[in-house]
Design an enzyme around this catalytic site. Sequence first.
Site, PDB file in Angstrom:
ATOM      1  CG  HIS A 126      -2.320   0.683   0.792  1.00 38.17           C
ATOM      2  ND1 HIS A 126      -2.443   1.566   0.003  1.00 38.17           N
ATOM      3  CD2 HIS A 126      -3.490   0.496   1.322  1.00 38.17           C
ATOM      4  CE1 HIS A 126      -3.620   2.177   0.057  1.00 38.17           C
ATOM      5  NE2 HIS A 126      -4.244   1.461   0.947  1.00 38.17           N
ATOM      6  CG  ASP A 347     -11.514 -12.492 -19.641  1.00 36.97           C
ATOM      7  OD1 ASP A 347     -10.935 -13.725 -19.156  1.00 36.97           O
ATOM      8  OD2 ASP A 347     -12.340 -12.485 -20.487  1.00 36.97           O
TER       9      ASP A 347
END
Length: 411
Positions: A126, A347
């Site tokens: 992060h 995808d």
Amino acid sequence: MLIPSFYVPFIFFYKADESRGLTSSNHVHLSQQLKQSLSNTLTSFYPLAGRIEDDVVVVDSCDSGVEFIEARARVQLMNVIQGPEIEDLKQYLPLDPTTGEARRLLVVQITFFDCGGVALALCFSHKVADCTSIVAFANAWAATCRGETEVSRFSFNLGSYFPARDFPGSDFWGFLLSDENYVTKRFVFDEEKLAALKQEATSSSLKDPTRVELVSAFIWKIFMEVAKSKNQEARKAYAALHAVNLRARKIPPELLQNVFGNCMMSGLAFSDANVTCDQYEDVDELRDLVSKLRSSFKRISDDYIAESQTGDRYLNDLYEMLSQVLKGELEYCSFSSWCRSPVYEVDYGWGIPIWLGTTALPLKNLTVLVNSRCVEGIEAWVNMKQDNLEMLETQFKLIPSTGLKDLDACG
């Protein structure tokens, strides 16, 4: 930097699909395809191949690469994602996100199931990226894996928009990190639960509360009730910190749209301060908390962002809040919403994920909100002490629900 050093885990689960080449006999080819496309994608996201230096402030873009781990699970994918347990999900991660500093910026693990399905986990630091950035990376990697040559380009000049400044409360961030007293639990708010919360929160002065506002306010309310029950004589304020993506709030929006990094601020919402437990009975209704959250979001406007770019407005607001926490005058819980991130569009050529999961969260009193697989619902991953979670579960069960499992309900 304002972000402490920890990893945020994503686990994308993909169901076997013979027509798309995702089968139990094709794992070697899939692994090689992922590695090659990852290598190609990192040329456009080169900071992710670097390391955090010892001062945990400077990112060394040393092109050290990304660790890629392969694993096999002798189970069926659907058995894993139906009613998943946090501890069970950890085995699909390349590391434990709750331990150690995030020196490597990205670590990946692919796990192959007996049924032919896969779990693809990304743990990112992060320190260098927010959810918007890492999902953009995941989608760019997926597009490259599918053979596409035109992918979105991102800039790494966030520092030119928000110059570095000293923050006197930087030592505080270690205090925010979770420990063994904190537990992560997942709550699924389906359409019926959300409708019930919306009915409770809507009033003549508060129209159309969003799913994120409703779930955040509900969890914040329970958090306060537990905190007040422990010390009924305490006179405290209670705050909710909600991560706000700045990309769509800066005018013009195109200015920050493709900026990679932690392009966010925390919206700060406060309950009515300096009242004791018995005075709270009619103060913090759900609609009040929704209204306060909404106001905290609106406060982060283009003007507020501009003042924070050229001055210390945001840092001063944050420091004032943190000072109250250290003095014992304020308790807080925080939220991060991934609901607008296209996590269900990632995808790699095998179709969209059947589910996106995470695991134990690294910060105290943190809730991560993610769209359920059906999109209409929300999954709340809540990291709090056990007594908070027990009260939350009790109140959660009282909200009307269809009782359908979130995955089954989607077919």
